[in-house]
Scaffold this motif. Structure first.
Motif, PDB file in Angstrom:
ATOM      1  N   ASN A  79     -15.573  52.605  17.993  1.00  0.00           N
ATOM      2  CA  ASN A  79     -16.414  53.705  18.472  1.00  0.00           C
ATOM      3  C   ASN A  79     -17.725  53.788  17.702  1.00  0.00           C
ATOM      4  OD1 ASN A  79     -14.554  54.545  20.409  1.00  0.00           O
ATOM      5  ND2 ASN A  79     -13.468  55.852  18.964  1.00  0.00           N
ATOM      6  N   LEU A  80     -17.648  53.671  16.385  1.00  0.00           N
ATOM      7  CA  LEU A  80     -18.860  53.740  15.572  1.00  0.00           C
ATOM      8  C   LEU A  80     -19.774  52.549  15.836  1.00  0.00           C
ATOM      9  CD1 LEU A  80     -17.466  55.017  12.153  1.00  0.00           C
ATOM     10  CD2 LEU A  80     -19.061  56.201  13.658  1.00  0.00           C
ATOM     11  N   SER A  81     -19.185  51.377  16.021  1.00  0.00           N
ATOM     12  CA  SER A  81     -19.996  50.192  16.318  1.00  0.00           C
ATOM     13  C   SER A  81     -20.727  50.362  17.644  1.00  0.00           C
ATOM     14  CB  SER A  81     -19.107  48.945  16.363  1.00  0.00           C
ATOM     15  OG  SER A  81     -18.471  48.735  15.117  1.00  0.00           O
ATOM     16  N   ALA A 185     -16.382  54.038   5.761  1.00  0.00           N
ATOM     17  CA  ALA A 185     -15.297  55.021   5.630  1.00  0.00           C
ATOM     18  C   ALA A 185     -14.207  54.780   6.666  1.00  0.00           C
ATOM     19  CB  ALA A 185     -15.865  56.429   5.774  1.00  0.00           C
ATOM     20  N   ALA A 186     -14.617  54.421   7.889  1.00  0.00           N
ATOM     21  CA  ALA A 186     -13.629  54.166   8.942  1.00  0.00           C
ATOM     22  C   ALA A 186     -12.772  52.949   8.611  1.00  0.00           C
ATOM     23  CB  ALA A 186     -14.338  53.968  10.281  1.00  0.00           C
ATOM     24  N   LEU A 187     -13.408  51.898   8.096  1.00  0.00           N
ATOM     25  CA  LEU A 187     -12.647  50.710   7.708  1.00  0.00           C
ATOM     26  C   LEU A 187     -11.686  51.029   6.564  1.00  0.00           C
ATOM     27  CD1 LEU A 187     -15.425  47.964   7.859  1.00  0.00           C
ATOM     28  CD2 LEU A 187     -13.355  48.054   9.249  1.00  0.00           C
ATOM     29  N   THR A 188     -12.163  51.800   5.597  1.00  0.00           N
ATOM     30  CA  THR A 188     -11.303  52.180   4.472  1.00  0.00           C
ATOM     31  C   THR A 188     -10.127  53.011   4.945  1.00  0.00           C
ATOM     32  OG1 THR A 188     -13.235  52.181   3.008  1.00  0.00           O
ATOM     33  CG2 THR A 188     -11.261  53.317   2.231  1.00  0.00           C
ATOM     34  N   ASN A 189     -10.408  53.962   5.841  1.00  0.00           N
ATOM     35  CA  ASN A 189      -9.354  54.828   6.356  1.00  0.00           C
ATOM     36  C   ASN A 189      -8.327  54.042   7.167  1.00  0.00           C
ATOM     37  OD1 ASN A 189      -8.109  57.367   6.869  1.00  0.00           O
ATOM     38  ND2 ASN A 189      -9.031  57.384   8.903  1.00  0.00           N
ATOM     39  N   ALA A 190      -8.805  53.035   7.904  1.00  0.00           N
ATOM     40  CA  ALA A 190      -7.889  52.237   8.724  1.00  0.00           C
ATOM     41  C   ALA A 190      -6.986  51.356   7.868  1.00  0.00           C
ATOM     42  CB  ALA A 190      -8.686  51.380   9.702  1.00  0.00           C
ATOM     43  N   LEU A 191      -7.453  50.980   6.681  1.00  0.00           N
ATOM     44  CA  LEU A 191      -6.673  50.100   5.815  1.00  0.00           C
ATOM     45  C   LEU A 191      -5.721  50.851   4.891  1.00  0.00           C
ATOM     46  CD1 LEU A 191      -9.465  47.541   4.830  1.00  0.00           C
ATOM     47  CD2 LEU A 191      -7.559  47.175   6.407  1.00  0.00           C
ATOM     48  N   VAL A 192      -5.837  52.176   4.856  1.00  0.00           N
ATOM     49  CA  VAL A 192      -4.953  52.975   4.002  1.00  0.00           C
ATOM     50  C   VAL A 192      -3.589  53.107   4.677  1.00  0.00           C
ATOM     51  CG1 VAL A 192      -4.583  55.278   3.028  1.00  0.00           C
ATOM     52  CG2 VAL A 192      -6.844  54.226   2.932  1.00  0.00           C
TER      53      VAL A 192
END
Length: 212
Positions: A79-81, A185-192
């Protein structure tokens, strides 16, 4: 259709002629903000009876909630992309309008186009240079410029030479930095690890410890 006019401007000592229909088309492109309403509804579409929940929980399912919901999971990256690319495309169109002088068109009738500073531009403290080559203002070149600018890299192979173009570039710079931070932040959140994944991992570790 059928209406055209030319506006002669003096930007930093350089003569730039704008076609009115181009300026109006750029202003009309700003109406794309209406798409944001559809985007918000798409983001919140997966929440059942959200209006009833909002009434009893005093939670506003508006833009703030939609933006937070947008940053959840791998879908947030897509979505952000998409938002980032759309913003760069619209801004790139605006840059082309501001940076392209109608004096480069064979149909232009403005007398000011015969002046030297209509074809040979200069900036304070620099030598004279030719106005933008139309090939430099192709959409692929403009998108490349704004992508590099919004990521704060800035190779300097293309830069704005008019007040309007510089204004658009400044906006793209700040918004691009924000999008970069949100995407990180979205990538970090997805990897948590999610709570369910953490519980499953804990159970697996306990079972492995029993086998030792």
């Amino acid at each position: 259709p059928g209406f055209t006019a030319e506006v002669v401007t003096d930007t930093m000592g350089n003569i730039v002629v704008y076609r009115v229909e181009s300026l109006l088309a750029m202003a009309n492109a700003a109406r794309l903000y209406l798409v944001l309403r559809v985007f918000k509804e798409r983001v919140l579409a997966g929440l059942p009876i959200r209006f009833t929940i909002a009434k009893f929980s005093s939670v506003d399912f508006g833009w703030t909630f939609a933006c937070k919901h947008l940053l959840v999971g791998w879908g947030a990256v897509a979505n952000l992309s998409l938002l980032w690319f759309s913003f760069i495309c619209v801004s790139g169109y605006g840059l082309r309008v501001f940076e392209f002088s109608a004096c480069q068109l064979p149909t232009t009738e403005a007398p000011s186009c015969s002046l030297q500073n209509a074809s040979r531009w200069s900036l304070p403290g620099t030598d004279e240079f030719d106005a933008h080559d139309p090939d430099m203002l192709r959409i692929n070149a403009v998108l490349w410029c704004f992508f590099i600018t919004s990521t704060s890299v800035g190779y300097g192979d293309f830069y704005a030479k008019t007040h309007g173009g510089r204004t658009v570039t400044v906006v793209v710079t700040f918004v691009g930095i924000a999008f970069t931070a949100l995407l990180t932040a979205a990538l970090t959140n997805a990897l948590v690890w999610s709570s369910a994944e953490s519980k499953a991992l804990l159970i697996a570790e306990r079972e492995r410890a029993k086998l030792r």
